[in-house]
Design an enzyme around this catalytic site. Structure first.
Site, PDB file in Angstrom:
ATOM      1  N   GLY A  49     -31.368  20.270 -60.374  1.00 48.61           N
ATOM      2  CA  GLY A  49     -32.038  21.042 -59.328  1.00 48.61           C
ATOM      3  C   GLY A  49     -30.993  21.736 -58.487  1.00 48.61           C
ATOM      4  N   GLN A  54     -27.761  25.833 -50.837  1.00 49.08           N
ATOM      5  CA  GLN A  54     -26.566  25.209 -51.413  1.00 49.08           C
ATOM      6  C   GLN A  54     -25.576  26.231 -51.953  1.00 49.08           C
ATOM      7  OE1 GLN A  54     -29.038  22.244 -53.862  1.00 49.08           O
ATOM      8  NE2 GLN A  54     -27.153  21.107 -53.434  1.00 49.08           N
ATOM      9  N   CYS A  97     -26.283  14.417 -54.880  1.00 45.55           N
ATOM     10  CA  CYS A  97     -26.464  15.791 -54.424  1.00 45.55           C
ATOM     11  C   CYS A  97     -25.225  16.598 -54.798  1.00 45.55           C
ATOM     12  CB  CYS A  97     -26.646  15.809 -52.907  1.00 45.55           C
ATOM     13  SG  CYS A  97     -26.943  17.455 -52.223  1.00 45.55           S
ATOM     14  N   LEU A  98     -25.444  17.786 -55.329  1.00 46.80           N
ATOM     15  CA  LEU A  98     -24.307  18.613 -55.744  1.00 46.80           C
ATOM     16  C   LEU A  98     -23.470  19.061 -54.545  1.00 46.80           C
ATOM     17  CD1 LEU A  98     -26.023  20.718 -58.533  1.00 46.80           C
ATOM     18  CD2 LEU A  98     -24.533  18.727 -58.806  1.00 46.80           C
ATOM     19  N   HIS A 139     -36.413  16.563 -53.143  1.00 46.80           N
ATOM     20  CA  HIS A 139     -35.012  16.688 -52.737  1.00 46.80           C
ATOM     21  C   HIS A 139     -34.674  18.154 -52.466  1.00 46.80           C
ATOM     22  CE1 HIS A 139     -30.603  15.550 -53.130  1.00 46.80           C
ATOM     23  NE2 HIS A 139     -30.550  16.856 -53.297  1.00 46.80           N
ATOM     24  N   GLU A 140     -35.179  19.050 -53.343  1.00 50.29           N
ATOM     25  CA  GLU A 140     -34.862  20.487 -53.178  1.00 50.29           C
ATOM     26  C   GLU A 140     -35.579  21.098 -51.987  1.00 50.29           C
ATOM     27  OE1 GLU A 140     -32.459  19.763 -56.272  1.00 50.29           O
ATOM     28  OE2 GLU A 140     -32.392  21.293 -54.734  1.00 50.29           O
ATOM     29  N   HIS A 143     -33.838  20.417 -48.900  1.00 53.24           N
ATOM     30  CA  HIS A 143     -32.702  21.328 -48.678  1.00 53.24           C
ATOM     31  C   HIS A 143     -33.152  22.579 -47.920  1.00 53.24           C
ATOM     32  CE1 HIS A 143     -29.062  19.755 -50.502  1.00 53.24           C
ATOM     33  NE2 HIS A 143     -29.660  19.499 -51.651  1.00 53.24           N
TER      34      HIS A 143
END
Ligand code: K2U
Ligand code: ZN
Length: 187
Positions: A49, A54, A97-98, A139-140, A143
């Protein structure tokens, strides 16, 4: 065949990761290009994702592909996604998380969610997600609202992760990014 273009992924702490993203007003060629770049960046990371903030774009756009390794790819692009229903039942998942690489922690979320969004053809879509898809879409969407998975942790653990990320960013500023894909010895 368009060349892939990867976008740099912002690292926590960064004020852009704590801001609320703006609704997408118009689905145009620029948005379609951004969505493709985000998918390219997500697959390259690798991840399942990615949210526009991000990559430093404060728009309400997320991409996902939670298909398992042996399944065909299932890229999804969600414009202005909204959660319209959540199950009573909750489930924990060890999230990463990236934007907070190499840190993981258990987060408990509704096991199943219904999401409404606009697709790249401008059509309104509504779908229920469960399993890893449900974790990822929540999660996205977090963000897009400036919320990170570490915000679900206690202040001690969240502070420890933030201080480690601040050191990582100092090290990158001094030495440059570690080579991708393998542990780089940090002196
Ligand atoms: O938004 C992101 O940072 C990408 C996230 C998405 C995600 C986090 C937790 C749980 C599900 C999805 C990940 O870093 S993508 C990496 C990943 C890969 C497999 C399973 C979980 C996380
Ligand atoms: Zn994340």
């Amino acid at each position: 065949m368009r060349a892939m273009s990867l976008r740099p992924i912002l690292l926590h702490p960064d004020p852009r990761l704590k801001a609320v993203a703006k609704p997408v007003a118009q689905i145009d060629e620029g948005l379609r290009r951004l969505a493709q770049d985000m998918l390219d960046t997500m697959y390259d990371a690798p991840g399942i994702g990615l949210a526009a903030p991000q990559v430093g774009v404060m728009s309400r756009l997320i991409v996902m592909d939670c298909a398992k390794g042996d399944e065909p790819a299932q890229p999804m692009v969600l414009v202005n996604p909204e959660v319209t229903w959540t199950s009573e039942e909750k489930a924990p998942y060890e999230e990463g998380c990236l934007s907070i690489p190499e840190h993981f922690a258990d987060v408990t979320r509704p096991r199943e969610v219904e999401v409404r969004w606009t697709d790249l053809d401008g059509q309104s879509q509504t779908q229920r997600f469960d399993g890893l898809w449900a974790v990822c879409v929540q999660h996205e969407i977090d963000h897009l609202n400036g919320k990170l998975f570490i915000d679900y942790l206690g202040p001690i653990k969240r502070g420890m992760i933030t201080r480690k990320m601040e050191k990582l960013k100092r090290d990158i500023a001094r030495d440059g990014p570690a080579p991708k894909g393998h542990e780089a010895a940090r002196l």
